[in-house]
Scaffold this motif. Structure first.
Motif, mmCIF file in Angstrom:
data_model
loop_
_atom_site.group_PDB
_atom_site.id
_atom_site.type_symbol
_atom_site.label_atom_id
_atom_site.label_comp_id
_atom_site.label_asym_id
_atom_site.label_seq_id
_atom_site.Cartn_x
_atom_site.Cartn_y
_atom_site.Cartn_z
ATOM 1 N N CYS A 139 6.707 -0.886 1.691
ATOM 2 C CA CYS A 139 5.300 -0.710 1.319
ATOM 3 C C CYS A 139 4.436 -1.921 1.670
ATOM 4 N N HIS A 193 -4.131 7.270 -2.867
ATOM 5 C CA HIS A 193 -4.296 6.045 -2.081
ATOM 6 C C HIS A 193 -4.272 4.856 -3.032
ATOM 7 N N TRP A 194 -3.518 3.829 -2.679
ATOM 8 C CA TRP A 194 -3.556 2.601 -3.459
ATOM 9 C C TRP A 194 -3.173 1.418 -2.571
ATOM 10 N N GLU A 240 0.836 -1.196 0.000
ATOM 11 C CA GLU A 240 0.000 0.000 0.000
ATOM 12 C C GLU A 240 0.871 1.245 0.000
ATOM 13 N N ARG A 241 0.259 2.351 -0.396
ATOM 14 C CA ARG A 241 0.997 3.607 -0.486
ATOM 15 C C ARG A 241 1.407 4.068 0.912
ATOM 16 N N SER A 281 2.818 5.512 -7.822
ATOM 17 C CA SER A 281 2.571 6.058 -6.488
ATOM 18 C C SER A 281 2.088 7.508 -6.553
ATOM 19 N N CYS A 332 7.129 5.156 -0.314
ATOM 20 C CA CYS A 332 6.836 4.541 -1.612
ATOM 21 C C CYS A 332 6.542 5.638 -2.619
ATOM 22 N N SER A 333 7.514 5.980 -3.451
ATOM 23 C CA SER A 333 7.300 7.062 -4.408
ATOM 24 C C SER A 333 7.750 6.657 -5.802
#
Length: 171
Positions: free
Chosen positions: A149, A121-122, A80-81, A117, A85-86
């Motif tokens: 992540c 939201h992911w 998940e974000r 990213s 995490c970019s």
């Protein structure tokens, strides 16, 4: 009427012991605060939904196969974000098998996906499974990219194997 829980008394019924031996299975879940270092993911083998039955054993990042047979091996890792995490992320997981006879990792399973990213939201779950002839004493191990992540909930991060058939027999 609820059956007594044999785990609380420290004993298992003979029927349960026979079932465990005939149908080895293992389900390992996320080990909290321990997956940030090392080549392989570390797992919980006893608490929550985790278990090792029928001779399966877990130690040092490896799930030890109890006997030579065909097993269904499975893995799910959910990402998940987070702040760390970019960019464009290539998420990947692999299950390897190592034995005394090979002395090197053999890739059994792999799953890959890409996520941007830039989304606010992911969450992305990667699941993979397959059936393999595995040698007794061999170790199953898991690698995963972008551990920063990875979600740390047992229903979203798990790994295991279950016996399908012995050599020369049909299930």
């Amino acid at each position: 009427m609820k059956e007594p829980d044999s785990r609380s008394s420290g004993t298992k019924s003979k029927l349960q012991q026979m079932t465990d031996v005939m149908n080895p299975s293992a389900m390992l879940t996320v080990l909290l605060d321990s997956n940030s270092e090392g080549e392989y993911l570390e797992w919980e083998s006893e608490k929550g939904n985790a278990h090792c039955r029928g001779g399966f054993n877990y130690s040092g990042g490896g799930l030890v196969v109890p006997r030579t047979a065909i097993y269904r091996v499975f893995l799910q890792v959910t990402y998940e974000r987070r702040k760390e995490c970019s960019g464009q992320l290539r998420l990947s997981n692999s299950v390897f098998f190592i034995t005394e006879s090979y002395k090197h990792n053999v890739l059994l399973l792999s799953s890959v996906d890409t996520v941007s990213s830039s989304l606010e939201h992911w969450r992305k779950s990667l699941y993979t499974a397959g059936s393999f002839h595995l040698e007794a004493g061999g170790r199953l191990r898991v690698t995963s990219s972008h551990r920063e992540c990875v979600v740390d909930r047992e229903e979203l991060l798990f790994f295991g194997a279950e016996h399908l058939s012995s050599e020369g027999t049909v299930p």
